[in-house]
Design a protein around this motif. Sequence first.
Motif, PDB file in Angstrom:
ATOM      1  N   TYR A 188       0.398  29.918 -18.158  1.00 23.91           N
ATOM      2  CA  TYR A 188       1.143  29.158 -18.978  1.00 23.91           C
ATOM      3  C   TYR A 188       2.287  27.980 -17.977  1.00 23.91           C
ATOM      4  CZ  TYR A 188       4.670  26.704 -22.079  1.00 23.91           C
ATOM      5  OH  TYR A 188       5.653  26.224 -22.787  1.00 23.91           O
ATOM      6  N   THR A 189       2.728  29.298 -17.229  1.00 24.01           N
ATOM      7  CA  THR A 189       3.392  28.666 -16.270  1.00 24.01           C
ATOM      8  C   THR A 189       2.506  27.198 -15.140  1.00 24.01           C
ATOM      9  OG1 THR A 189       4.955  30.503 -16.104  1.00 24.01           O
ATOM     10  CG2 THR A 189       4.764  28.606 -14.251  1.00 24.01           C
ATOM     11  N   LEU A 190       1.119  28.055 -14.704  1.00 26.96           N
ATOM     12  CA  LEU A 190       0.562  26.947 -14.085  1.00 26.96           C
ATOM     13  C   LEU A 190       0.312  26.231 -14.694  1.00 26.96           C
ATOM     14  CD1 LEU A 190      -1.681  27.607 -11.664  1.00 26.96           C
ATOM     15  CD2 LEU A 190      -3.196  28.346 -12.931  1.00 26.96           C
ATOM     16  N   LEU A 191      -0.365  26.361 -16.508  1.00 24.62           N
ATOM     17  CA  LEU A 191      -0.919  24.693 -17.130  1.00 24.62           C
ATOM     18  C   LEU A 191       0.684  24.632 -17.366  1.00 24.62           C
ATOM     19  CD1 LEU A 191      -3.089  26.983 -19.945  1.00 24.62           C
ATOM     20  CD2 LEU A 191      -3.499  25.578 -17.470  1.00 24.62           C
ATOM     21  N   PHE A 192       1.286  24.369 -17.643  1.00 27.59           N
ATOM     22  CA  PHE A 192       2.786  23.529 -17.988  1.00 27.59           C
ATOM     23  C   PHE A 192       2.915  23.126 -16.573  1.00 27.59           C
ATOM     24  CE2 PHE A 192       7.636  22.666 -18.062  1.00 27.59           C
ATOM     25  CZ  PHE A 192       7.539  21.937 -18.968  1.00 27.59           C
TER      26      PHE A 192
ATOM     27  N   PRO B 190     -16.066  23.999 -24.803  1.00 28.56           N
ATOM     28  CA  PRO B 190     -15.208  23.282 -23.672  1.00 28.56           C
ATOM     29  C   PRO B 190     -13.966  22.580 -24.612  1.00 28.56           C
ATOM     30  CG  PRO B 190     -17.379  21.783 -24.138  1.00 28.56           C
ATOM     31  CD  PRO B 190     -16.823  23.352 -25.219  1.00 28.56           C
ATOM     32  N   THR B 191     -13.117  22.981 -24.958  1.00 27.20           N
ATOM     33  CA  THR B 191     -11.868  22.699 -25.222  1.00 27.20           C
ATOM     34  C   THR B 191     -10.785  21.978 -23.552  1.00 27.20           C
ATOM     35  OG1 THR B 191     -10.364  24.448 -25.434  1.00 27.20           O
ATOM     36  CG2 THR B 191     -11.165  23.581 -27.206  1.00 27.20           C
ATOM     37  N   GLN B 192     -10.007  20.716 -23.772  1.00 28.08           N
ATOM     38  CA  GLN B 192      -9.361  20.830 -22.508  1.00 28.08           C
ATOM     39  C   GLN B 192      -8.158  22.200 -22.456  1.00 28.08           C
ATOM     40  OE1 GLN B 192      -6.504  17.477 -23.111  1.00 28.08           O
ATOM     41  NE2 GLN B 192      -8.440  15.974 -23.519  1.00 28.08           N
TER      42      GLN B 192
ATOM     43  N   GLN C  89       1.320  22.446 -14.396  1.00 23.01           N
ATOM     44  CA  GLN C  89      -0.108  20.892 -14.415  1.00 23.01           C
ATOM     45  C   GLN C  89      -0.315  19.977 -15.161  1.00 23.01           C
ATOM     46  OE1 GLN C  89      -3.550  23.296 -14.379  1.00 23.01           O
ATOM     47  NE2 GLN C  89      -3.744  24.135 -12.505  1.00 23.01           N
ATOM     48  N   GLY C  90       0.790  19.675 -16.230  1.00 24.50           N
ATOM     49  CA  GLY C  90       0.742  19.507 -17.405  1.00 24.50           C
ATOM     50  C   GLY C  90       0.381  19.187 -18.233  1.00 24.50           C
ATOM     51  N   HIS C  91      -0.286  20.559 -18.109  1.00 33.60           N
ATOM     52  CA  HIS C  91      -1.093  20.480 -19.920  1.00 33.60           C
ATOM     53  C   HIS C  91      -0.177  21.426 -21.041  1.00 33.60           C
ATOM     54  CE1 HIS C  91      -5.125  20.034 -17.875  1.00 33.60           C
ATOM     55  NE2 HIS C  91      -4.766  21.004 -17.184  1.00 33.60           N
ATOM     56  N   ALA C  92      -0.442  21.418 -22.465  1.00 31.87           N
ATOM     57  CA  ALA C  92       0.813  21.858 -22.987  1.00 31.87           C
ATOM     58  C   ALA C  92       0.016  22.254 -23.897  1.00 31.87           C
ATOM     59  CB  ALA C  92       0.992  20.748 -24.235  1.00 31.87           C
ATOM     60  N   VAL C  93      -0.280  23.906 -23.661  1.00 35.20           N
ATOM     61  CA  VAL C  93      -1.063  25.087 -24.352  1.00 35.20           C
ATOM     62  C   VAL C  93       0.146  25.931 -24.506  1.00 35.20           C
ATOM     63  CG1 VAL C  93      -2.972  26.468 -23.860  1.00 35.20           C
ATOM     64  CG2 VAL C  93      -2.788  24.355 -22.904  1.00 35.20           C
ATOM     65  N   SER C  94       0.222  26.085 -25.909  1.00 35.08           N
ATOM     66  CA  SER C  94       0.940  27.311 -26.427  1.00 35.08           C
ATOM     67  C   SER C  94       0.249  29.328 -26.081  1.00 35.08           C
ATOM     68  CB  SER C  94       0.716  27.476 -27.973  1.00 35.08           C
ATOM     69  OG  SER C  94       0.100  28.096 -28.452  1.00 35.08           O
ATOM     70  N   MET C  95       1.792  29.748 -25.956  1.00 30.50           N
ATOM     71  CA  MET C  95       1.070  30.829 -25.826  1.00 30.50           C
ATOM     72  C   MET C  95      -0.008  31.984 -26.304  1.00 30.50           C
ATOM     73  SD  MET C  95       2.415  32.352 -22.562  1.00 30.50           S
ATOM     74  CE  MET C  95       2.709  33.853 -23.219  1.00 30.50           C
TER      75      MET C  95
END
Length: 108
Positions: free
Chosen positions: A43-47, A18-20, A49-55
């Motif tokens: 990607y847009t939703l996570l961005f 269970p990663t962030q 919410q302040g999460h830096a997640v790559s495609m």
Amino acid sequence: MKTNLTSETLLKKHRIRPTQARIAMLEGLKTADPESLNAEEMYTLLFEQGHAVSMGTIYRVFNQLEHVGVLVREWDDQHRGRYRMATSGQPAYFLSLIHISEPTRQAE
């Protein structure tokens, strides 16, 4: 999958760490409106919410969760994959396409 399981418990149940990023993606899908999201929408939703997640991470997590039956992939009219939570009891179908060639004839 409207479930009482937390995202962390759901991942552990399927033996996925269970990663962030995974937890954030599952939480996003649980609350998504519409019920399914494509990678760009995730990607847009996570961005937002302040999460830096790559495609790349988003596609990889989608594939992992689809493989274990947590997510279901559907195709939209633009031939893009949309992912939604699998409903409980929903069977996971695997389709394999096999090319069958015509038998060759023996020379007489």
